[in-house]
Design a protein around this motif. Structure first.
Motif, PDB file in Angstrom:
ATOM      1  N   MET A   1      10.876  -7.776  -8.294  1.00  0.00           N
ATOM      2  CA  MET A   1      11.647  -8.050  -7.086  1.00  0.00           C
ATOM      3  C   MET A   1      12.211  -6.842  -6.355  1.00  0.00           C
ATOM      4  O   MET A   1      12.206  -6.826  -5.134  1.00  0.00           O
ATOM      5  N   PRO A   2      12.729  -5.820  -7.045  1.00  0.00           N
ATOM      6  CA  PRO A   2      13.268  -4.680  -6.291  1.00  0.00           C
ATOM      7  C   PRO A   2      12.230  -3.935  -5.447  1.00  0.00           C
ATOM      8  O   PRO A   2      12.582  -3.174  -4.556  1.00  0.00           O
ATOM      9  N   PHE A   3      10.950  -4.165  -5.715  1.00  0.00           N
ATOM     10  CA  PHE A   3       9.885  -3.534  -4.934  1.00  0.00           C
ATOM     11  C   PHE A   3       9.406  -4.423  -3.792  1.00  0.00           C
ATOM     12  O   PHE A   3       8.497  -4.060  -3.057  1.00  0.00           O
ATOM     13  N   MET A   4      10.013  -5.589  -3.657  1.00  0.00           N
ATOM     14  CA  MET A   4       9.664  -6.535  -2.600  1.00  0.00           C
ATOM     15  C   MET A   4      10.792  -6.585  -1.575  1.00  0.00           C
ATOM     16  O   MET A   4      11.957  -6.573  -1.935  1.00  0.00           O
ATOM     17  N   GLU A   5      10.409  -6.656  -0.308  1.00  0.00           N
ATOM     18  CA  GLU A   5      11.407  -6.798   0.754  1.00  0.00           C
ATOM     19  C   GLU A   5      11.046  -8.007   1.611  1.00  0.00           C
ATOM     20  O   GLU A   5       9.935  -8.109   2.120  1.00  0.00           O
ATOM     21  N   TYR A   6      12.005  -8.908   1.743  1.00  0.00           N
ATOM     22  CA  TYR A   6      11.842 -10.100   2.575  1.00  0.00           C
ATOM     23  C   TYR A   6      12.248  -9.751   3.992  1.00  0.00           C
ATOM     24  O   TYR A   6      13.341  -9.250   4.235  1.00  0.00           O
ATOM     25  N   LYS A   7      11.318  -9.968   4.940  1.00  0.00           N
ATOM     26  CA  LYS A   7      11.625  -9.699   6.330  1.00  0.00           C
ATOM     27  C   LYS A   7      10.768 -10.594   7.211  1.00  0.00           C
ATOM     28  O   LYS A   7       9.990 -11.390   6.711  1.00  0.00           O
ATOM     29  N   HIS A   8      10.927 -10.467   8.506  1.00  0.00           N
ATOM     30  CA  HIS A   8      10.149 -11.256   9.467  1.00  0.00           C
ATOM     31  C   HIS A   8       9.318 -10.312  10.325  1.00  0.00           C
ATOM     32  O   HIS A   8       9.778  -9.227  10.684  1.00  0.00           O
ATOM     33  N   ASN A   9       8.100 -10.752  10.669  1.00  0.00           N
ATOM     34  CA  ASN A   9       7.273  -9.930  11.543  1.00  0.00           C
ATOM     35  C   ASN A   9       7.743 -10.087  12.992  1.00  0.00           C
ATOM     36  O   ASN A   9       8.718 -10.794  13.271  1.00  0.00           O
ATOM     37  N   LYS A  10       7.031  -9.470  13.928  1.00  0.00           N
ATOM     38  CA  LYS A  10       7.430  -9.504  15.339  1.00  0.00           C
ATOM     39  C   LYS A  10       7.436 -10.901  15.929  1.00  0.00           C
ATOM     40  O   LYS A  10       8.141 -11.177  16.892  1.00  0.00           O
ATOM     41  N   LYS A  11       6.642 -11.796  15.351  1.00  0.00           N
ATOM     42  CA  LYS A  11       6.593 -13.184  15.823  1.00  0.00           C
ATOM     43  C   LYS A  11       7.588 -14.085  15.098  1.00  0.00           C
ATOM     44  O   LYS A  11       7.641 -15.279  15.344  1.00  0.00           O
ATOM     45  N   GLY A  12       8.362 -13.520  14.175  1.00  0.00           N
ATOM     46  CA  GLY A  12       9.373 -14.286  13.460  1.00  0.00           C
ATOM     47  C   GLY A  12       8.897 -14.928  12.171  1.00  0.00           C
ATOM     48  O   GLY A  12       9.647 -15.655  11.531  1.00  0.00           O
ATOM     49  N   MET A  13       7.643 -14.655  11.774  1.00  0.00           N
ATOM     50  CA  MET A  13       7.116 -15.229  10.538  1.00  0.00           C
ATOM     51  C   MET A  13       7.686 -14.490   9.331  1.00  0.00           C
ATOM     52  O   MET A  13       7.701 -13.258   9.301  1.00  0.00           O
ATOM     53  N   PRO A  14       8.140 -15.228   8.312  1.00  0.00           N
ATOM     54  CA  PRO A  14       8.672 -14.567   7.116  1.00  0.00           C
ATOM     55  C   PRO A  14       7.550 -13.979   6.264  1.00  0.00           C
ATOM     56  O   PRO A  14       6.501 -14.591   6.085  1.00  0.00           O
ATOM     57  N   LEU A  15       7.798 -12.774   5.775  1.00  0.00           N
ATOM     58  CA  LEU A  15       6.823 -12.042   4.960  1.00  0.00           C
ATOM     59  C   LEU A  15       7.527 -11.320   3.825  1.00  0.00           C
ATOM     60  O   LEU A  15       8.725 -11.036   3.902  1.00  0.00           O
ATOM     61  N   ILE A  16       6.757 -11.000   2.817  1.00  0.00           N
ATOM     62  CA  ILE A  16       7.216 -10.097   1.763  1.00  0.00           C
ATOM     63  C   ILE A  16       6.392  -8.822   1.890  1.00  0.00           C
ATOM     64  O   ILE A  16       5.163  -8.858   1.883  1.00  0.00           O
ATOM     65  N   HIS A  17       7.095  -7.698   2.036  1.00  0.00           N
ATOM     66  CA  HIS A  17       6.439  -6.397   2.050  1.00  0.00           C
ATOM     67  C   HIS A  17       6.638  -5.761   0.679  1.00  0.00           C
ATOM     68  O   HIS A  17       7.736  -5.806   0.117  1.00  0.00           O
ATOM     69  N   ILE A  18       5.571  -5.164   0.163  1.00  0.00           N
ATOM     70  CA  ILE A  18       5.614  -4.495  -1.136  1.00  0.00           C
ATOM     71  C   ILE A  18       5.830  -3.005  -0.908  1.00  0.00           C
ATOM     72  O   ILE A  18       5.108  -2.370  -0.131  1.00  0.00           O
ATOM     73  N   HIS A  19       6.836  -2.449  -1.577  1.00  0.00           N
ATOM     74  CA  HIS A  19       7.144  -1.019  -1.507  1.00  0.00           C
ATOM     75  C   HIS A  19       6.906  -0.423  -2.896  1.00  0.00           C
ATOM     76  O   HIS A  19       7.821  -0.321  -3.711  1.00  0.00           O
ATOM     77  N   LYS A  20       5.668  -0.089  -3.164  1.00  0.00           N
ATOM     78  CA  LYS A  20       5.311   0.470  -4.469  1.00  0.00           C
ATOM     79  C   LYS A  20       4.333   1.611  -4.231  1.00  0.00           C
ATOM     80  O   LYS A  20       3.287   1.424  -3.608  1.00  0.00           O
ATOM     81  N   ASP A  21       4.688   2.807  -4.701  1.00  0.00           N
ATOM     82  CA  ASP A  21       3.821   3.974  -4.519  1.00  0.00           C
ATOM     83  C   ASP A  21       2.445   3.705  -5.114  1.00  0.00           C
ATOM     84  O   ASP A  21       2.303   3.028  -6.124  1.00  0.00           O
ATOM     85  N   ASN A  22       1.457   4.260  -4.471  1.00  0.00           N
ATOM     86  CA  ASN A  22       0.066   4.190  -4.917  1.00  0.00           C
ATOM     87  C   ASN A  22      -0.542   2.791  -4.876  1.00  0.00           C
ATOM     88  O   ASN A  22      -1.595   2.566  -5.443  1.00  0.00           O
ATOM     89  N   LEU A  23       0.125   1.839  -4.246  1.00  0.00           N
ATOM     90  CA  LEU A  23      -0.430   0.494  -4.103  1.00  0.00           C
ATOM     91  C   LEU A  23      -0.425   0.115  -2.634  1.00  0.00           C
ATOM     92  O   LEU A  23       0.593   0.271  -1.957  1.00  0.00           O
ATOM     93  N   SER A  24      -1.528  -0.382  -2.180  1.00  0.00           N
ATOM     94  CA  SER A  24      -1.617  -0.862  -0.805  1.00  0.00           C
ATOM     95  C   SER A  24      -1.898  -2.358  -0.850  1.00  0.00           C
ATOM     96  O   SER A  24      -3.048  -2.778  -0.960  1.00  0.00           O
TER      97      SER A  24
END
Length: 125
Positions: free
Chosen positions: A79-102
């Motif tokens: 969980m600490p590597f995940m960020e809950y946010k909304h895209n420009k259209k307002g859709m909820p997303l989880i962004h992954i913040h982990k080095d060396n992973l795309s």
């Protein structure tokens, strides 16, 4: 494709917040990305009551739990590597913040009614 689902009773988070400042702090470190910890502190500082804070935290816990399930067995992202946010259209997303992973954003859906929060997540590798 990975699919995840979670359901959470908000009173579980509320009880955690009421237990102690230490328990609250440990919970924040366990489930929030550093940017979300800052958001929570702003929310807490704006005199929002414990019910609102518990629901705010519950949404993040639930969507991240669903996302964790959707990523398995390919990835184990905590969980600490995940960020809950909304895209420009307002859709909820989880962004992954982990080095060396795309990993592309994980699409999530969340609903809440009274005491319960339910979340779904889709991962398209």
């Amino acid at each position: 494709m990975g699919i995840g689902i979670d359901i959470l009773k908000v009173s579980r988070i509320q009880a955690l917040l009421e237990k102690s400042k230490y328990t609250e702090s440990r919970f924040l470190e366990k489930c929030l990305h550093p940017k979300e910890i800052n958001q929570y502190r702003l929310l807490k500082g704006s005199q929002n009551n414990i019910d609102q804070r518990a629901k705010w935290l519950g949404v993040r816990w639930s969507v991240k739990e669903a996302a964790f399930k959707a990523l398995q067995p390919s990835y184990y992202i905590y969980m600490p590597f995940m960020e809950y946010k909304h895209n420009k259209k307002g859709m909820p997303l989880i962004h992954i913040h982990k080095d060396n992973l795309s990993i592309p954003p994980i699409y999530v859906s969340v609903s809440h009614d009274g005491e319960y929060i339910v979340s779904n997540a889709l991962h398209f590798p």
